[in-house]
Scaffold this motif. Sequence first.
Motif, PDB file in Angstrom:
ATOM      1  N   ASP A 166      58.152  31.578  37.622  1.00  0.00           N
ATOM      2  CA  ASP A 166      58.311  32.768  37.007  1.00  0.00           C
ATOM      3  C   ASP A 166      57.271  33.962  37.598  1.00  0.00           C
ATOM      4  OD1 ASP A 166      55.607  32.122  36.309  1.00  0.00           O
ATOM      5  OD2 ASP A 166      55.803  32.130  34.254  1.00  0.00           O
ATOM      6  N   HIS A 167      57.387  35.084  37.008  1.00  0.00           N
ATOM      7  CA  HIS A 167      56.726  36.365  37.709  1.00  0.00           C
ATOM      8  C   HIS A 167      55.152  35.961  37.728  1.00  0.00           C
ATOM      9  CE1 HIS A 167      56.063  40.409  39.038  1.00  0.00           C
ATOM     10  NE2 HIS A 167      55.140  40.537  38.069  1.00  0.00           N
ATOM     11  N   ALA A 168      54.570  35.650  36.526  1.00  0.00           N
ATOM     12  CA  ALA A 168      53.055  35.180  36.714  1.00  0.00           C
ATOM     13  C   ALA A 168      52.743  34.239  37.604  1.00  0.00           C
ATOM     14  CB  ALA A 168      52.762  34.689  35.046  1.00  0.00           C
ATOM     15  N   ALA A 169      53.430  33.451  37.600  1.00  0.00           N
ATOM     16  CA  ALA A 169      53.143  32.267  38.815  1.00  0.00           C
ATOM     17  C   ALA A 169      53.220  32.744  40.276  1.00  0.00           C
ATOM     18  CB  ALA A 169      54.125  31.152  38.631  1.00  0.00           C
ATOM     19  N   ARG A 170      54.139  33.732  40.441  1.00  0.00           N
ATOM     20  CA  ARG A 170      54.426  34.040  41.757  1.00  0.00           C
ATOM     21  C   ARG A 170      53.036  35.168  42.148  1.00  0.00           C
ATOM     22  NH1 ARG A 170      59.864  34.629  40.670  1.00  0.00           N
ATOM     23  NH2 ARG A 170      59.582  36.932  40.011  1.00  0.00           N
ATOM     24  N   THR A 171      52.927  36.175  41.273  1.00  0.00           N
ATOM     25  CA  THR A 171      51.724  36.837  41.324  1.00  0.00           C
ATOM     26  C   THR A 171      50.416  36.381  41.492  1.00  0.00           C
ATOM     27  OG1 THR A 171      53.052  38.436  39.619  1.00  0.00           O
ATOM     28  CG2 THR A 171      50.578  38.765  40.093  1.00  0.00           C
ATOM     29  N   SER A 172      50.134  35.196  40.663  1.00  0.00           N
ATOM     30  CA  SER A 172      49.046  34.411  40.742  1.00  0.00           C
ATOM     31  C   SER A 172      48.896  33.547  42.370  1.00  0.00           C
ATOM     32  CB  SER A 172      48.741  33.349  39.809  1.00  0.00           C
ATOM     33  OG  SER A 172      47.772  32.384  40.027  1.00  0.00           O
ATOM     34  N   ILE A 173      50.236  33.286  42.738  1.00  0.00           N
ATOM     35  CA  ILE A 173      50.036  32.828  44.144  1.00  0.00           C
ATOM     36  C   ILE A 173      49.849  33.547  45.198  1.00  0.00           C
ATOM     37  CG2 ILE A 173      51.648  31.368  45.944  1.00  0.00           C
ATOM     38  CD1 ILE A 173      52.770  29.715  43.577  1.00  0.00           C
ATOM     39  N   ASP A 174      50.279  34.673  45.078  1.00  0.00           N
ATOM     40  CA  ASP A 174      50.283  35.972  46.130  1.00  0.00           C
ATOM     41  C   ASP A 174      48.901  36.262  46.192  1.00  0.00           C
ATOM     42  OD1 ASP A 174      52.814  35.744  46.778  1.00  0.00           O
ATOM     43  OD2 ASP A 174      53.477  37.606  45.360  1.00  0.00           O
ATOM     44  N   ALA A 175      48.187  36.526  44.912  1.00  0.00           N
ATOM     45  CA  ALA A 175      46.832  36.852  44.878  1.00  0.00           C
ATOM     46  C   ALA A 175      45.924  35.705  45.540  1.00  0.00           C
ATOM     47  CB  ALA A 175      46.332  37.010  43.256  1.00  0.00           C
ATOM     48  N   VAL A 176      46.072  34.343  45.376  1.00  0.00           N
ATOM     49  CA  VAL A 176      45.295  33.404  46.097  1.00  0.00           C
ATOM     50  C   VAL A 176      45.624  33.492  47.439  1.00  0.00           C
ATOM     51  CG1 VAL A 176      45.091  30.918  46.559  1.00  0.00           C
ATOM     52  CG2 VAL A 176      45.057  32.114  43.961  1.00  0.00           C
ATOM     53  N   VAL A 177      46.624  33.520  48.019  1.00  0.00           N
ATOM     54  CA  VAL A 177      47.039  33.667  49.348  1.00  0.00           C
ATOM     55  C   VAL A 177      46.243  34.893  50.020  1.00  0.00           C
ATOM     56  CG1 VAL A 177      49.009  34.170  51.221  1.00  0.00           C
ATOM     57  CG2 VAL A 177      49.273  32.358  49.408  1.00  0.00           C
ATOM     58  N   ALA A 178      46.381  36.120  49.393  1.00  0.00           N
ATOM     59  CA  ALA A 178      45.745  37.231  49.812  1.00  0.00           C
ATOM     60  C   ALA A 178      44.512  37.091  49.906  1.00  0.00           C
ATOM     61  CB  ALA A 178      46.192  38.306  49.120  1.00  0.00           C
ATOM     62  N   ARG A 179      43.670  36.437  48.985  1.00  0.00           N
ATOM     63  CA  ARG A 179      42.254  36.289  49.178  1.00  0.00           C
ATOM     64  C   ARG A 179      41.918  35.175  50.192  1.00  0.00           C
ATOM     65  NH1 ARG A 179      40.633  33.625  43.903  1.00  0.00           N
ATOM     66  NH2 ARG A 179      42.036  34.754  43.113  1.00  0.00           N
ATOM     67  N   VAL A 180      42.641  34.119  50.514  1.00  0.00           N
ATOM     68  CA  VAL A 180      42.559  33.190  51.488  1.00  0.00           C
ATOM     69  C   VAL A 180      42.675  33.859  53.033  1.00  0.00           C
ATOM     70  CG1 VAL A 180      43.488  31.136  52.657  1.00  0.00           C
ATOM     71  CG2 VAL A 180      43.412  31.086  50.376  1.00  0.00           C
ATOM     72  N   LEU A 181      43.770  34.869  53.304  1.00  0.00           N
ATOM     73  CA  LEU A 181      43.844  35.533  54.360  1.00  0.00           C
ATOM     74  C   LEU A 181      42.578  36.543  54.410  1.00  0.00           C
ATOM     75  CD1 LEU A 181      47.766  35.947  54.391  1.00  0.00           C
ATOM     76  CD2 LEU A 181      46.421  34.298  55.800  1.00  0.00           C
ATOM     77  N   ASP A 182      42.133  37.069  53.510  1.00  0.00           N
ATOM     78  CA  ASP A 182      40.927  37.981  53.659  1.00  0.00           C
ATOM     79  C   ASP A 182      39.797  37.215  54.052  1.00  0.00           C
ATOM     80  OD1 ASP A 182      42.309  40.182  52.889  1.00  0.00           O
ATOM     81  OD2 ASP A 182      41.685  40.327  50.872  1.00  0.00           O
ATOM     82  N   THR A 183      39.661  36.064  53.635  1.00  0.00           N
ATOM     83  CA  THR A 183      38.514  35.274  54.127  1.00  0.00           C
ATOM     84  C   THR A 183      38.401  34.603  55.295  1.00  0.00           C
ATOM     85  OG1 THR A 183      38.125  34.593  51.746  1.00  0.00           O
ATOM     86  CG2 THR A 183      37.072  33.173  53.131  1.00  0.00           C
ATOM     87  N   TRP A 184      39.854  33.863  55.657  1.00  0.00           N
ATOM     88  CA  TRP A 184      39.973  33.522  56.951  1.00  0.00           C
ATOM     89  C   TRP A 184      41.228  33.907  57.638  1.00  0.00           C
ATOM     90  CZ3 TRP A 184      39.728  29.371  53.055  1.00  0.00           C
ATOM     91  CH2 TRP A 184      38.389  28.678  53.101  1.00  0.00           C
TER      92      TRP A 184
END
Length: 189
Positions: A58-76
Amino acid sequence: MSAEEPTLDAVLEAFMMDAHQDGALATYLQRHPQFSLELIDLSHEMHRIPADEPLPLDHAARTSIDAVVARVLDTWPMQEGPRNLFAELRPADYGRVSTTMGVPRGVIGAVKDGLAIWSTIPGKWLARLAAALGGTVDELRASIGGASPQASYKSEARPERKEPVPFEQLLIEARVDEARRAEIMDDGD
């Protein structure tokens, strides 16, 4: 005159066409009780979710996953090395590049495989080759001598790596005529 009994295939095919209608299974079970097991199996098969297909997010799950991926890419941040200019070349592309460079395909392949001593290749010729491959001389240098993903050896003996030779020697072995060879070699810095 008696009405012909429909075949199993005909009933199942008709059911597949009508299965989306409300009460279709009950109707077909009443009309064709002799095919009840097959109709129920087909109905289950048509409505099950394949095990290898995940449920849609659902939209909420996709948004949550996108936020985590963005945070990981910012870190590494991803470290991208220079791209391999030869990685996506098809045989037809080797033909195009060899025509552009005015040498046989074997010369392009030998340069790709690191069989020419880098310092003996004229700089302007390298720049033209890099441009023909859509890259820079630095990317070309990083691309040379890497393992080819298409390489496949069917012999039982391990293939031996040839030692690099001067670029002009490659041209001689590829039977590039003397005038063209001189033109290429004079093309240097």
